[in-house]
Write a protein that holds these residues in place. Structure first.
Motif, short mmCIF file in Angstrom:
data_model
loop_
_atom_site.label_atom_id
_atom_site.label_comp_id
_atom_site.label_asym_id
_atom_site.label_seq_id
_atom_site.Cartn_x
_atom_site.Cartn_y
_atom_site.Cartn_z
N LEU A 73 0.80 -1.22 0.00
CA LEU A 73 0.00 0.00 0.00
C LEU A 73 0.83 1.27 0.00
CD1 LEU A 73 -2.69 -1.16 2.46
CD2 LEU A 73 -3.21 -0.03 0.33
N GLY A 74 2.13 1.12 0.20
CA GLY A 74 2.98 2.32 0.22
C GLY A 74 2.93 3.06 1.54
N MET A 75 2.36 2.43 2.57
CA MET A 75 2.35 3.10 3.88
C MET A 75 3.68 2.90 4.57
SD MET A 75 -1.38 1.84 5.05
CE MET A 75 -1.83 2.96 6.33
N ARG A 98 -3.08 2.97 -6.20
CA ARG A 98 -3.90 2.61 -5.05
C ARG A 98 -5.40 2.65 -5.36
NH1 ARG A 98 0.33 4.88 -1.60
NH2 ARG A 98 -0.60 6.95 -1.53
#
Lengths: 235, 255
Positions: free
Chosen positions: A48-50, A72
């Motif tokens: 998710l790129g978090m 996303r």
């Protein structure tokens, strides 16, 4: 559909992911299992790129997603513990996300209806129980018809009926050719919905196989026993 | 981005603190203007109070707001939105609402009771100071995850710029009193946005005649339109550097 290559991540001295390489295909339900702290949530947060990985690459449909954001729109995410602004009402949260995702024409409101969230629209997020928050998270994850669904312990905290609703929704979406990643500790549930099992131990891939071949390998009827056997057998 | 700013606004408006801040500034300015004396005198007192309270309230409010909107930010990062956009929306939302409170609370009374160029500079300075200290607050908040630590850093920054820095400058001036320090003081001023703001306003009041040689130098440099432009340019730099720095840290951090 998702390809993860040599993913590494450490928080300070703690190596959470150590060289994880794995591929997930569309139309499958993949269950990510492993002991607590094995890096299951970190993998999903990386997708998710978090969480930004130290090295390695994540590709969705062949394109690297690191430091990007547009991809996303294809992902629906249901966090383990949903955190929402306490002062907002359920209605406001749902309307806000919908406002942000205005480009999506087809909105899937099935879960909102099945969970009866409309009756609770005017409750503040801060006053909701953990289970109700989970329902809101689930409804939001499925709302925009994403091609990939990442569900982090989706049924933990849900009552049996709601869990059943969610499971049938998962199977329904799978039939539409979506990729669904589920982290879970409940083996009966894994057996019910998943096609493949990815097992992480100490930030490394222990095995990634279909449920059938796991059972065949261990020569066991029940998945939980089979997995226990494989894990113990190698130690 | 404007959509996200809208929701940040909602959140802040619902929070009564900004309203209380507006009323406080309004009472303060109306009170000072009605205390008697010339509007210039009132502006001077207002300047001193504004330069003490506006940075403090901006930095503390913005820091707590950032930590309190963590859930909101987490909700947004899973959506197809650029992290930098989320950060800038948060920043602009907070900075604009606090500036709005300042313009209402100080700008309107100044316009009514003492409209002048000096008054305009006072309002402009206040808006710039708000933007600068919100930027510093965000910098403090992205450096650490711990709310208490973040607020601690924010308060230290305020202490430094509002109180300690002037002490250091006085100490330098006192220790090196035998040397020509005019240019050095000018440079030292540029290193503190609060002092910079104070001087922009002071030089437009007659009191600058009382500031001696340094005052004369300031007047010759900052009294011109060019100098005022330079001073506001420096203030702008004081906004951009912390904003860009914290945006960079925020977009490269795990959430």
């Amino acid at each position: 559909m998702i390809t993860i290559e040599n993913l590494r991540k450490s928080y300070g001295k703690l190596q959470v992911l150590n060289d994880v390489s794995v591929t997930f295909d569309a139309g499958k339900v993949v269950s990510v299992i492993g002991p607590n702290g094995a890096g299951k949530t970190t993998v999903s947060k990386c997708i998710l790129g978090m969480v930004l990985p130290d090295s390695g690459d994540i590709r969705i449909n062949g394109e690297s997603v690191l430091n990007k954001h547009a991809y996303r729109s294809q992902i629906g995410y249901m966090p383990q513990i949903g955190k929402y602004p306490e002062n907002m009402k359920i209605r406001q949260v749902i309307e806000m996300i919908r406002d942000i995702r205005k480009d999506v024409k087809e909105v899937d409101e099935e879960l909102i209806g099945l969970y009866g969230l409309k009756d609770m629209y005017d409750k503040r997020m801060g006053s909701l129980s953990g289970g109700t928050k989970q329902k809101v998270s689930a409804a939001l994850a499925f709302m925009f018809n994403p091609q990939i669904l990442i569900l982090d312990e989706p049924t933990a905290g849900l009552d049996p009926i709601s869990a059943e609703i969610l499971k049938s929704k998962i199977l329904k979406e799978k039939k539409k050719g979506k990729l669904i990643l589920i982290t879970s500790h409940i083996m009966s549930e894994v057996e019910e919905v998943a096609d493949e099992v990815l097992c992480l131990v100490d930030g490394q891939v222990k095995f990634h196989e279909t449920i059938k071949s796991i059972k065949a390998q261990a020569n066991e009827e029940r998945l939980s026993r089979a997995i226990a056997k494989i894990m113990n057998g190698e130690d | 981005m404007s959509k996200i700013i809208k929701y940040v606004f909602y959140d802040i408006v619902k929070n009564r603190i900004v309203l209380a801040y507006t009323l406080f500034l309004l009472l303060l300015s109306i009170g000072l203007f009605n205390l008697g004396g010339s509007p210039d005198k009132a502006l001077l007192s207002l300047l001193n109070l504004v330069l003490l309270t506006v940075p403090l309230i901006s930095i503390v409010f913005a820091t707590t707001h950032f930590y309190n909107s963590y859930e909101f930010i987490e909700l947004l990062v899973a959506q197809p939105i650029n992290r930098k956009k989320i950060f800038m929306s948060e920043y602009l939302g907070v900075a604009c609402s606090l500036s709005g409170a300042f313009v209402l609370g100080v700008g309107v009374p100044v316009l009514v009771f003492g409209a002048s160029t000096t008054g305009l500079y006072l309002v402009l300075t206040g808006v710039f100071i708000t933007f600068i200290f919100v930027a510093m607050a965000f910098l403090a908040s992205v450096i650490t995850r711990d709310k208490a630590k973040g607020i601690g850093i924010a308060l230290l920054l305020w202490f430094y710029f509002a109180l300690i820095y002037d002490g250091i400058v006085l100490f330098i001036l006192y220790s090196f009193a035998d040397y020509p320090l005019e240019k050095a003081t000018l440079a030292l001023t540029a290193l503190n946005p609060i002092d910079l703001g104070r001087i922009i306003v002071l030089l437009n009041l007659d009191v600058s005649a009382l500031m001696g040689y340094t005052g004369a130098l300031y007047k010759s440099i900052l009294g011109s339109l060019w100098g005022i432009g330079l001073a506001f340019g420096l203030l702008l730099l004081w906004i951009i550097v912390p904003v860009m720095g914290s945006r960079r840290i925020f977009s490269r951090r795990d959430l």
